[in-house]
Design a protein around this motif. Structure first.
Motif, PDB file in Angstrom:
ATOM      1  N   UNK A  16     -10.182   5.793  -7.367  1.00  0.00           N
ATOM      2  CA  UNK A  16     -10.701   5.704  -8.735  1.00  0.00           C
ATOM      3  C   UNK A  16      -9.639   5.185  -9.685  1.00  0.00           C
ATOM      4  N   UNK A  17      -8.419   5.654  -9.507  1.00  0.00           N
ATOM      5  CA  UNK A  17      -7.276   5.092 -10.233  1.00  0.00           C
ATOM      6  C   UNK A  17      -6.118   4.979  -9.245  1.00  0.00           C
ATOM      7  N   UNK A  18      -5.084   4.275  -9.644  1.00  0.00           N
ATOM      8  CA  UNK A  18      -3.980   3.994  -8.720  1.00  0.00           C
ATOM      9  C   UNK A  18      -2.865   5.059  -8.786  1.00  0.00           C
ATOM     10  N   UNK A  19      -3.038   6.050  -9.654  1.00  0.00           N
ATOM     11  CA  UNK A  19      -1.952   7.012  -9.877  1.00  0.00           C
ATOM     12  C   UNK A  19      -1.485   7.708  -8.589  1.00  0.00           C
ATOM     13  N   UNK A  20      -2.431   8.171  -7.782  1.00  0.00           N
ATOM     14  CA  UNK A  20      -2.055   8.936  -6.594  1.00  0.00           C
ATOM     15  C   UNK A  20      -1.266   8.079  -5.612  1.00  0.00           C
ATOM     16  N   UNK A  21      -1.751   6.871  -5.378  1.00  0.00           N
ATOM     17  CA  UNK A  21      -1.074   5.968  -4.440  1.00  0.00           C
ATOM     18  C   UNK A  21       0.343   5.642  -4.936  1.00  0.00           C
ATOM     19  N   UNK A  22       0.452   5.310  -6.219  1.00  0.00           N
ATOM     20  CA  UNK A  22       1.775   4.938  -6.731  1.00  0.00           C
ATOM     21  C   UNK A  22       2.687   6.155  -6.886  1.00  0.00           C
ATOM     22  N   UNK A  23       2.107   7.324  -7.061  1.00  0.00           N
ATOM     23  CA  UNK A  23       2.917   8.554  -7.062  1.00  0.00           C
ATOM     24  C   UNK A  23       3.545   8.751  -5.684  1.00  0.00           C
ATOM     25  N   UNK A  24       2.722   8.575  -4.658  1.00  0.00           N
ATOM     26  CA  UNK A  24       3.224   8.749  -3.291  1.00  0.00           C
ATOM     27  C   UNK A  24       4.359   7.766  -2.996  1.00  0.00           C
ATOM     28  N   UNK A  25       4.281   6.580  -3.552  1.00  0.00           N
ATOM     29  CA  UNK A  25       5.362   5.601  -3.356  1.00  0.00           C
ATOM     30  C   UNK A  25       6.672   6.102  -3.978  1.00  0.00           C
ATOM     31  N   UNK A  26       6.570   6.745  -5.130  1.00  0.00           N
ATOM     32  CA  UNK A  26       7.777   7.303  -5.760  1.00  0.00           C
ATOM     33  C   UNK A  26       8.327   8.451  -4.906  1.00  0.00           C
ATOM     34  N   UNK A  27       7.417   9.307  -4.439  1.00  0.00           N
ATOM     35  CA  UNK A  27       7.837  10.461  -3.627  1.00  0.00           C
ATOM     36  C   UNK A  27       8.605   9.990  -2.395  1.00  0.00           C
ATOM     37  N   UNK A  28       8.083   8.979  -1.720  1.00  0.00           N
ATOM     38  CA  UNK A  28       8.725   8.500  -0.487  1.00  0.00           C
ATOM     39  C   UNK A  28      10.106   7.903  -0.778  1.00  0.00           C
ATOM     40  N   UNK A  29      10.225   7.196  -1.901  1.00  0.00           N
ATOM     41  CA  UNK A  29      11.538   6.649  -2.282  1.00  0.00           C
ATOM     42  C   UNK A  29      12.527   7.783  -2.590  1.00  0.00           C
ATOM     43  N   UNK A  30      12.007   8.832  -3.240  1.00  0.00           N
ATOM     44  CA  UNK A  30      12.902   9.932  -3.642  1.00  0.00           C
ATOM     45  C   UNK A  30      13.566  10.577  -2.432  1.00  0.00           C
ATOM     46  N   UNK A  31      12.892  10.499  -1.285  1.00  0.00           N
ATOM     47  CA  UNK A  31      13.433  11.123  -0.072  1.00  0.00           C
ATOM     48  C   UNK A  31      14.780  10.516   0.318  1.00  0.00           C
TER      49      UNK A  31
END
Lengths: 134, 130
Positions: A16-31
């Motif tokens: 519905x919106x891209x927030x969840x997908x792009x949030x996950x991208x930030x989370x993976x980078x933070x690792x």
């Protein structure tokens, strides 16, 4: 580099919106930065980690499998708000089985999902040093 | 105090770019340091130089650009979000084989690691968005 407590707050449905997908991208980078990372799932954000997601009819990528990789990135604290689940008629049984392996316990597989009340969630959020909300 | 600011919504569509701009101006006036401003989601559209709003409206991208140049701000557009939305600098456009770039002066395009680093290096990280 200093270690800080990072929390990624997921509030929106996975599609519905891209927030969840792009949030996950930030989370993976933070690792990659060796920080103390946790995730919060509140409001419609709880839908992000529900079982049986199927996007075939909406023409979008089903990225739900990526949450299963979080444990491999040492991201093992997924706080899910109890009230948000209940308000949507969901229980922990509706969520994916997300796990991590505890190297201090002979690599025992443990659940990453921690169900907390709204009050507990507020207290956990208050302890964070960097809170990014999506 | 040292701040990192994250902007998650596009200009005009949403208040967050205006509010963040006002916050950054106020923080600088008070003598605080802005370590980085990171543009994510539709927020990357704050970095296009091709916006042409009606003459009686503000031009947010230009305001960011001028504020950035005046104070030497590190205005960073997320590359992954930018690529989805067609925001390109010259080298990225060349690398992708595209015939145009559209980033405004004073911004740079870089990775999400810049946001995490901002969180680590700053006293406070503030998110402007929906």
């Amino acid at each position: 580099m200093a270690t800080k407590k990072f929390m990624f707050v997921n509030r929106k449905a996975p599609y519905g919106t891209v927030y969840a997908l792009e949030s996950l991208e930030v989370v993976l980078i933070s690792a990659a930065f060796d920080q103390d990372v946790s995730l919060a799932f509140i409001d419609d954000g709880v839908y992000q980690i529900t079982k049986g997601q199927d996007t075939t009819t909406i023409g979008q990528k089903n990225f739900s499998k990526a949450y299963k990789a979080l444990g491999d990135y040492d991201i093992s604290k997924l706080y899910v708000e109890k009230e948000s689940l209940a308000e949507r008629g969901l229980t922990q049984d509706d969520l994916m089985d997300l796990v991590w392996e505890d190297e201090d316990d002979d690599w025992a597989e443990k659940s990453s999902i921690i169900i907390v009340s709204r009050e507990e969630m507020a207290a956990i959020m208050a302890e964070q040093e960097v809170t990014l909300s999506f | 105090m040292k701040y990192t600011v994250m902007i998650n919504e596009g200009p005009y569509q949403h208040q967050s770019s205006d509010t963040a701009l006002q916050f950054v101006r106020a923080a600088l006036e008070k003598g605080h340091e802005i370590f980085r401003v990171f543009f994510y989601h539709d927020g990357v559209n704050n970095g296009t130089r091709l916006s042409v709003p009606p003459a009686d409206d503000r031009l947010l991208q230009k305001e960011w650009s001028e504020l950035g140049l005046e104070h030497g701000l590190d205005l960073v557009i997320c590359i992954a979000a930018a690529q989805r939305r067609g925001l390109m600098d010259e080298s990225e456009a060349k690398r992708q084989g595209l015939d145009a770039d559209n980033i405004i002066e004073g911004f740079r395009i870089s990775g999400l690691g810049q946001l995490i680093e901002g969180g680590i290096q700053s006293d406070r990280t503030i998110v402007f968005g929906d």
